[in-house]
Write an enzyme that holds these catalytic residues in place. Structure first.
Site, PDB file in Angstrom:
ATOM      1  N   HIS A 197       0.831  -1.203   0.000  1.00  0.00           N
ATOM      2  CA  HIS A 197       0.000   0.000   0.000  1.00  0.00           C
ATOM      3  C   HIS A 197       0.865   1.253   0.000  1.00  0.00           C
ATOM      4  O   HIS A 197       0.841   2.041  -0.917  1.00  0.00           O
ATOM      5  CB  HIS A 197      -1.006   0.006   1.164  1.00  0.00           C
ATOM      6  CG  HIS A 197      -2.015   1.109   1.089  1.00  0.00           C
ATOM      7  ND1 HIS A 197      -1.869   2.309   1.767  1.00  0.00           N
ATOM      8  CD2 HIS A 197      -3.174   1.210   0.418  1.00  0.00           C
ATOM      9  CE1 HIS A 197      -2.889   3.091   1.516  1.00  0.00           C
ATOM     10  NE2 HIS A 197      -3.707   2.452   0.696  1.00  0.00           N
ATOM     11  N   ASP A 239      -0.463   2.779  -3.341  1.00  0.00           N
ATOM     12  CA  ASP A 239      -1.523   3.775  -3.487  1.00  0.00           C
ATOM     13  C   ASP A 239      -0.889   5.155  -3.444  1.00  0.00           C
ATOM     14  O   ASP A 239      -0.210   5.508  -2.481  1.00  0.00           O
ATOM     15  CB  ASP A 239      -2.546   3.611  -2.355  1.00  0.00           C
ATOM     16  CG  ASP A 239      -3.826   4.402  -2.604  1.00  0.00           C
ATOM     17  OD1 ASP A 239      -3.850   5.248  -3.509  1.00  0.00           O
ATOM     18  OD2 ASP A 239      -4.801   4.177  -1.860  1.00  0.00           O
ATOM     19  N   GLU A 276      -2.401   2.369  -7.506  1.00  0.00           N
ATOM     20  CA  GLU A 276      -3.776   2.781  -7.202  1.00  0.00           C
ATOM     21  C   GLU A 276      -3.896   4.302  -7.185  1.00  0.00           C
ATOM     22  O   GLU A 276      -3.042   4.998  -6.636  1.00  0.00           O
ATOM     23  CB  GLU A 276      -4.179   2.217  -5.838  1.00  0.00           C
ATOM     24  CG  GLU A 276      -5.605   2.547  -5.425  1.00  0.00           C
ATOM     25  CD  GLU A 276      -6.009   1.884  -4.126  1.00  0.00           C
ATOM     26  OE1 GLU A 276      -7.036   2.292  -3.551  1.00  0.00           O
ATOM     27  OE2 GLU A 276      -5.288   0.956  -3.672  1.00  0.00           O
ATOM     28  N   ASP A 310      -9.690   4.076  -7.593  1.00  0.00           N
ATOM     29  CA  ASP A 310     -10.110   4.357  -6.225  1.00  0.00           C
ATOM     30  C   ASP A 310     -10.877   5.668  -6.197  1.00  0.00           C
ATOM     31  O   ASP A 310     -12.088   5.696  -5.998  1.00  0.00           O
ATOM     32  CB  ASP A 310      -8.908   4.395  -5.288  1.00  0.00           C
ATOM     33  CG  ASP A 310      -9.303   4.662  -3.836  1.00  0.00           C
ATOM     34  OD1 ASP A 310     -10.513   4.730  -3.550  1.00  0.00           O
ATOM     35  OD2 ASP A 310      -8.411   4.801  -2.979  1.00  0.00           O
ATOM     36  N   GLN A 332     -11.153  -0.906  -7.007  1.00  0.00           N
ATOM     37  CA  GLN A 332     -11.340  -1.142  -5.585  1.00  0.00           C
ATOM     38  C   GLN A 332     -12.820  -1.006  -5.253  1.00  0.00           C
ATOM     39  O   GLN A 332     -13.435   0.021  -5.547  1.00  0.00           O
ATOM     40  CB  GLN A 332     -10.562  -0.173  -4.691  1.00  0.00           C
ATOM     41  CG  GLN A 332     -10.812  -0.513  -3.226  1.00  0.00           C
ATOM     42  CD  GLN A 332     -10.136   0.364  -2.211  1.00  0.00           C
ATOM     43  OE1 GLN A 332     -10.357   0.181  -1.017  1.00  0.00           O
ATOM     44  NE2 GLN A 332      -9.311   1.291  -2.632  1.00  0.00           N
ATOM     45  N   LYS A 334     -14.764  -0.251  -2.421  1.00  0.00           N
ATOM     46  CA  LYS A 334     -14.442   0.346  -1.123  1.00  0.00           C
ATOM     47  C   LYS A 334     -15.653   0.155  -0.221  1.00  0.00           C
ATOM     48  O   LYS A 334     -16.535   1.002  -0.145  1.00  0.00           O
ATOM     49  CB  LYS A 334     -14.091   1.816  -1.303  1.00  0.00           C
ATOM     50  CG  LYS A 334     -13.118   2.350  -0.284  1.00  0.00           C
ATOM     51  CD  LYS A 334     -12.618   3.715  -0.692  1.00  0.00           C
ATOM     52  CE  LYS A 334     -11.551   4.245   0.238  1.00  0.00           C
ATOM     53  NZ  LYS A 334     -10.235   3.639   0.005  1.00  0.00           N
ATOM     54  N   THR A 363     -11.214   0.164   4.319  1.00  0.00           N
ATOM     55  CA  THR A 363     -10.408   1.182   4.980  1.00  0.00           C
ATOM     56  C   THR A 363      -9.797   0.650   6.265  1.00  0.00           C
ATOM     57  O   THR A 363     -10.357  -0.251   6.909  1.00  0.00           O
ATOM     58  CB  THR A 363     -11.275   2.423   5.296  1.00  0.00           C
ATOM     59  OG1 THR A 363     -10.509   3.372   6.038  1.00  0.00           O
ATOM     60  CG2 THR A 363     -12.508   2.057   6.106  1.00  0.00           C
ATOM     61  N   CYS A 364      -8.663   1.240   6.625  1.00  0.00           N
ATOM     62  CA  CYS A 364      -8.051   0.950   7.918  1.00  0.00           C
ATOM     63  C   CYS A 364      -8.962   1.373   9.062  1.00  0.00           C
ATOM     64  O   CYS A 364      -8.810   0.902  10.199  1.00  0.00           O
ATOM     65  CB  CYS A 364      -6.725   1.686   8.025  1.00  0.00           C
ATOM     66  SG  CYS A 364      -6.862   3.467   7.694  1.00  0.00           S
TER      67      CYS A 364
END
Length: 429
Positions: A197, A239, A276, A310, A332, A334, A363-364
């Site tokens: 990432h 990303d 990304e 994204d 992606q 999401k 997402t984190c």
């Protein structure tokens, strides 16, 4: 069996809400925080604590199932729903959502999530519920259907969309956060299939000419050979949050841009590379055109780098548009941005039979509950890869996603072995 009650409790998510516009405009890092004022509506600071709304459905047999409402780290950016405040939406879940679901049969997953999708955010505005609310409630509804039918949520999604679930683990994509070297080394030691990432979300991190990313990929390739297990051949995925577009600008099929991507591919060699969000063109149609232009330019120049959508690819309709236009090698999905989790499953199936692969992301800033729910979507639809989440420490999210996937595959394999010779009973769960 019926749904007896719906409860909501404000909780915490696995990371933070960040004002992406302020960061891209040059907000200075202040330790772990950022200095300066936010610029996106709803934010009190450039970085603030993430929130989640914990949803519980109680069934008439006394059992309780869960789903967590969560929103992406960069809320309010790129066409996404505004910042999610758990306290604000708890009365919505315990009010209109509960009223709509109470007394319904939990086995009717498709019907139940459709009811939630149609609820307005307020009595008089006609807008849909915040995507985070639909996301969390739909997870609980999938868990309820699985509990009552005594199957896995993978089976619930597979039956709802007529898919053949994966029989092998879906490749897991680790995210490093700003600890892009230390956390990448953790991933290499564990043999993570897709990494790292990288979080190149500013020109300072990318380099004024993009050179820092080239250097990083060269370092990553070298460390992969030193730290990875025997026979390890990961997919590199970085990303860049539109920063390549900021450094180079359009048109994106010109030699200066394709030569830069050739440099990235050479630095990553012999490992395949995905990039990304190469640019943020400011709107969906503009982003599709820019991505398609770059993809055509790379193809014409013989540069083997895959492009991942994204920015401006948030909703189910957005995914359809990017896939139909052939604007990306990978899209992606999401998950919090699509609303109900069933929409994520449907979006992955949009890639079937096309040249575009589906990356089930998110997402984190989610929770362990929502991450486990997404594992079942990835397995049911056989997605190309799934994000390790929540959090940015890597190990914890990788553990949550990987273990849920292995448990589920083992359970379904046992169910297959239990099918009698005549085919009656048992079956995929």
């Amino acid at each position: 069996m019926r749904i007896e009650s719906v409860r909501a409790v404000p909780g915490v998510s696995g990371f933070y809400f960040d004002d992406q516009r302020a960061i891209k405009a040059g907000a200075d890092e202040d330790g772990f925080a950022y200095a300066g004022e936010p610029v996106t509506n709803g934010f009190d600071a450039v970085r603030q604590a993430g929130e989640a709304l914990l949803v519980e459905l109680e069934l008439s047999d006394g059992s309780v199932v869960r789903g967590d409402c969560a929103a992406v780290q960069y809320s309010g950016a790129g066409g996404r729903d505004p910042l999610f405040r758990a306290e604000e939406y708890a009365p919505v879940v315990e009010g209109p959502v509960a009223d709509a679901l109470r007394g319904r049969d939990p086995r009717a997953f498709a019907d139940n999530v459709s009811v939630v999708e149609l609820l307005p955010s307020a009595a008089d505005d006609g807008q849909a519920l915040h995507t985070a609310v639909r996301y969390g409630v739909s997870q609980a509804l999938a868990a309820a259907a699985a509990r009552v039918r005594r199957i896995t949520p993978t089976g619930v999604f597979a039956e709802a969309f007529g898919t053949a679930p994966a029989t092998d683990p879906v490749p897991v994509f680790g995210q490093s956060g700003d600890e892009r070297r230390r956390n990448a080394e953790k991933m290499l030691v564990k043999g993570v299939p897709v990494l790292p990432h990288g979080l190149f979300n500013s020109e300072a991190k990318l380099g004024s000419d993009g050179g820092r990313l080239v250097e990083y990929l060269a370092w990553l390739g070298e460390r992969a050979g030193e730290l990875g297990p025997d026979g390890y051949r990961p997919q590199f995925h970085v990303d860049v949050y539109g920063t390549v577009g900021e450094v180079f600008g359009p048109p994106y099929d010109r030699a200066e841009v394709t030569d830069y991507f050739a440099d990235l591919a050479a630095a990553a060699d012999p490992y395949p590379l995905q990039v990304e969000g190469p640019m943020d063109a400011g709107g969906r149609s503009e982003q599709i055109a820019a991505m398609a232009e770059l993809r055509d330019g790379l193809d014409g120049a013989g540069v083997s780098v895959d492009i991942v959508a994204d920015e401006w690819c948030n909703t189910y309709g957005d995914v359809q548009a990017f896939v139909d236009a052939g604007a990306a090698d990978v899209v992606q999905v999401k998950t919090p941005d699509l609303g109900g989790i069933q929409r994520s499953a449907r979006a992955v199936t949009e890639c079937d039979g096309t040249d575009t692969r589906a990356y089930l992301g998110g997402t984190c800033n989610e929770t362990a509950v929502s991450a486990r729910a997404c594992v079942h979507v990835a397995l049911a639809t056989d997605a190309a890869q799934i994000l390790a989440k929540p959090g940015m420490g890597f190990d914890e999210g990788y553990m949550v996603v990987t273990n849920e996937m292995r448990r589920t595959l083992a359970r379904r394999e046992r169910a297959d072995r239990a099918v009698p010779a005549d085919g009656s009973g048992g079956g995929r769960r």
